[in-house]
Design a protein around this motif. Structure first.
Motif, PDB file in Angstrom:
ATOM      1  N   GLN A  66      52.615   1.145  -1.982  1.00  0.00           N
ATOM      2  CA  GLN A  66      51.906  -0.071  -1.562  1.00  0.00           C
ATOM      3  C   GLN A  66      51.440  -0.871  -2.779  1.00  0.00           C
ATOM      4  N   GLU A  67      50.866  -0.186  -3.750  1.00  0.00           N
ATOM      5  CA  GLU A  67      50.345  -0.861  -4.948  1.00  0.00           C
ATOM      6  C   GLU A  67      51.480  -1.458  -5.776  1.00  0.00           C
ATOM      7  N   LEU A 115      48.346  -1.566   4.002  1.00  0.00           N
ATOM      8  CA  LEU A 115      49.205  -0.380   4.039  1.00  0.00           C
ATOM      9  C   LEU A 115      50.200  -0.448   5.187  1.00  0.00           C
ATOM     10  N   ARG A 140      50.483   5.156  -0.753  1.00  0.00           N
ATOM     11  CA  ARG A 140      49.513   4.287  -1.429  1.00  0.00           C
ATOM     12  C   ARG A 140      50.065   3.768  -2.754  1.00  0.00           C
ATOM     13  N   THR A 141      50.766   4.619  -3.478  1.00  0.00           N
ATOM     14  CA  THR A 141      51.364   4.201  -4.751  1.00  0.00           C
ATOM     15  C   THR A 141      52.422   3.137  -4.521  1.00  0.00           C
TER      16      THR A 141
END
Length: 299
Positions: free
Chosen positions: A266-267, A274, A263-264
């Protein structure tokens, strides 16, 4: 009701630019895709959008396969056609249901190419120098690897977007989505040296706020970045061919290899989905497998 093909296309282009906030490159790709589809329709004797049916779209996709176009290219062209007819349905009440049934080909399972950490060390060491050009190139290389930003994002960065006190850079991504990305000490030092010493010399008499500039002091273009990266690799004697996205792939792969969560990453990459980031898990899984096979006594 007769729909003028060229007028409808221009209205669609205006729509994706202003309402959808698509980039110049994406908009140009949509326009080119649709012009090619129109040319195919003309060859088939279809000169009115109202006469286009699902069969014609399927024949066009078959033609693309016969020409051995890449799956990603075919998928993009299908998206262009579907989006255009969805727009016609909205603004001209043309039935678009048959075109929404066009299916995208499965993606090729080609993993992104990236640099190993040892290769990157060679790359950075080979490109240290004291001339304004060398300082700029190292700063550019360090920032790309430190942030994983796209080249289109890199060339649009202005001086005000860089916060040296917090080591954070403001990036305008796809669809004009803004995000803030941190950068580390190596990039911090290289960037400060470039901004304070090299950039003022390269700027000559030019007046603008774009961060990276060419040797004439004008804003650096994406094509210019590709040229610089090729030059950077040649200096290092590495055999790998480089493309701008390769450093972005390297950034993501190294983060995941060193324990960052998906997730990190991805951001940081600015991925809307995702699933776009998950391709890197295949690389890290392969890395784990190779490490296991090399390290386990009974592997």
């Amino acid at each position: 009701m007769h729909i003028n093909q060229n007028e409808a296309l221009q209205q669609f282009i205006t729509y994706v630019q202003l309402e959808k906030n698509y980039s110049v490159l994406t908009t140009a790709a949509y326009e080119q895709d649709l012009k090619e589809f129109f040319a195919f329709l003309s060859e088939e004797g279809i000169d009115r959008l109202e006469e286009v049916e699902y069969l014609h779209a399927r024949l066009y996709v078959t033609k693309l396969y016969n020409e051995q176009k890449a799956r990603a290219t075919i998928s993009r062209k299908i998206s262009s056609i579907r989006s255009f007819f969805r727009f016609l349905n909205r603004d001209f009440e043309l039935d678009d249901a048959p075109f929404q049934a066009l299916y995208h080909p499965k993606k090729e399972s080609r993993l992104p190419r990236f640099f190993y950490e040892e290769e990157l060390k060679v790359l950075f060491e080979a490109n240290k120098g004291e001339t304004p050009k060398e300082i700029r190139e190292l700063a550019l290389l360090e920032l790309l690897y430190a942030t994983g930003i796209r080249v289109s994002e890199l060339v649009s960065i202005e001086l005000k977007d860089v916060d040296f006190s917090l080591s954070i850079i403001r990036v305008m991504g796809k669809g004009r989505k803004e995000r803030y990305v941190p950068f580390g000490q190596f990039a911090h030092e290289a960037m400060e040296l470039y901004v304070n010493e090299a950039r003022p010399i390269l700027m000559k008499k030019q007046q603008h706020e774009t961060l990276f500039v060419n040797m004439k002091g004008l804003p650096l273009t994406a094509r210019g970045v590709r040229y610089i990266l090729n030059d950077v690799v040649e200096k290092s004697d590495l055999t790998a061919k480089i493309h701008p996205h390769m450093i972005r792939h390297t950034f993501a792969t190294h983060l995941l290899n060193n324990g960052a969560d998906l997730r990190t990453v991805q951001e940081l990459l600015g991925h809307a989905s995702l699933s776009s980031t998950q391709v890197y898990t295949h690389i890290t899984n392969e890395h784990l497998r190779k490490t296991y096979m090399n390290a386990h006594p009974r592997a």
